[in-house]
Design an enzyme around this catalytic site. Structure first.
Site, PDB file in Angstrom:
ATOM      1  N   CYS A  94       0.828  -1.205   0.000  1.00 46.55           N
ATOM      2  CA  CYS A  94       0.000   0.000   0.000  1.00 46.55           C
ATOM      3  C   CYS A  94       0.868   1.263   0.000  1.00 46.55           C
ATOM      4  O   CYS A  94       1.563   1.546   0.972  1.00 46.55           O
ATOM      5  CB  CYS A  94      -0.911  -0.034   1.233  1.00 46.55           C
ATOM      6  N   CYS A 125       0.135   3.739   2.789  1.00 45.62           N
ATOM      7  CA  CYS A 125       0.613   3.184   4.061  1.00 45.62           C
ATOM      8  C   CYS A 125       2.108   3.465   4.237  1.00 45.62           C
ATOM      9  O   CYS A 125       2.556   3.852   5.319  1.00 45.62           O
ATOM     10  CB  CYS A 125       0.383   1.672   4.116  1.00 45.62           C
TER      11      CYS A 125
END
Length: 145
Positions: free
Chosen positions: A69, A72
């Site tokens: 991600c 993230c």
């Protein structure tokens, strides 16, 4: 209000009794002797997650994330900075949703990163999306019981 709190070690997951006034004095685990707070997020698997949220008597802030991600990864340094500011009043932790898929499903995590604040064994607040360190700290403190 009791003078001591139960704090779960992020390393060996033993529950420790720590006097409130000693939280800021870098307490260590009575079992493994590692620091209970390092100013860095603790990586949690499923068992450690449940132990933290059900046995720690301080709020637990969890970043549900995944290694693939992009947002993230972009938020990771900010989350590190926030951990340094929030501990020891809050346990700051991370759950890799690729490794702990059942947690993502149980807590209905639909987007990552998602921050969730737990207190007394239950979720009290949730915020999807990447945030800056000041926003993480402000959001967490505004939702603390």
């Amino acid at each position: 209000m009791t003078d001591s709190l139960h704090i779960v070690c992020p390393n060996c997951h033993t529950t420790n009794r720590v006097k409130r006034g000693d939280l800021v004095k870098a307490p260590s685990c009575g079992s493994c002797h590692q620091l209970l707070f390092t100013g860095h997020p603790a990586g949690l698997d499923e068992a450690a997650f449940y132990r933290q949220i059900s046995h720690s008597q301080i709020p637990v802030l969890v970043d549900f994330w995944a290694p693939w991600c992009g947002p993230c990864m972009q938020m990771a340094p900010a989350y590190e900075q926030a951990a340094a500011q929030l501990e020891p009043e809050v346990r700051v932790a991370k759950v890799n949703t690729e490794e702990a898929q059942s947690l993502g499903a149980r807590f209905n995590i639909r987007s990552i990163p998602t921050l969730a604040l737990f207190a007394g064994g239950r979720e009290v607040a949730r915020q999807p999306g990447a945030m800056s360190a000041p926003d993480i700290v402000r959001w967490t403190r505004s939702h603390m019981p």
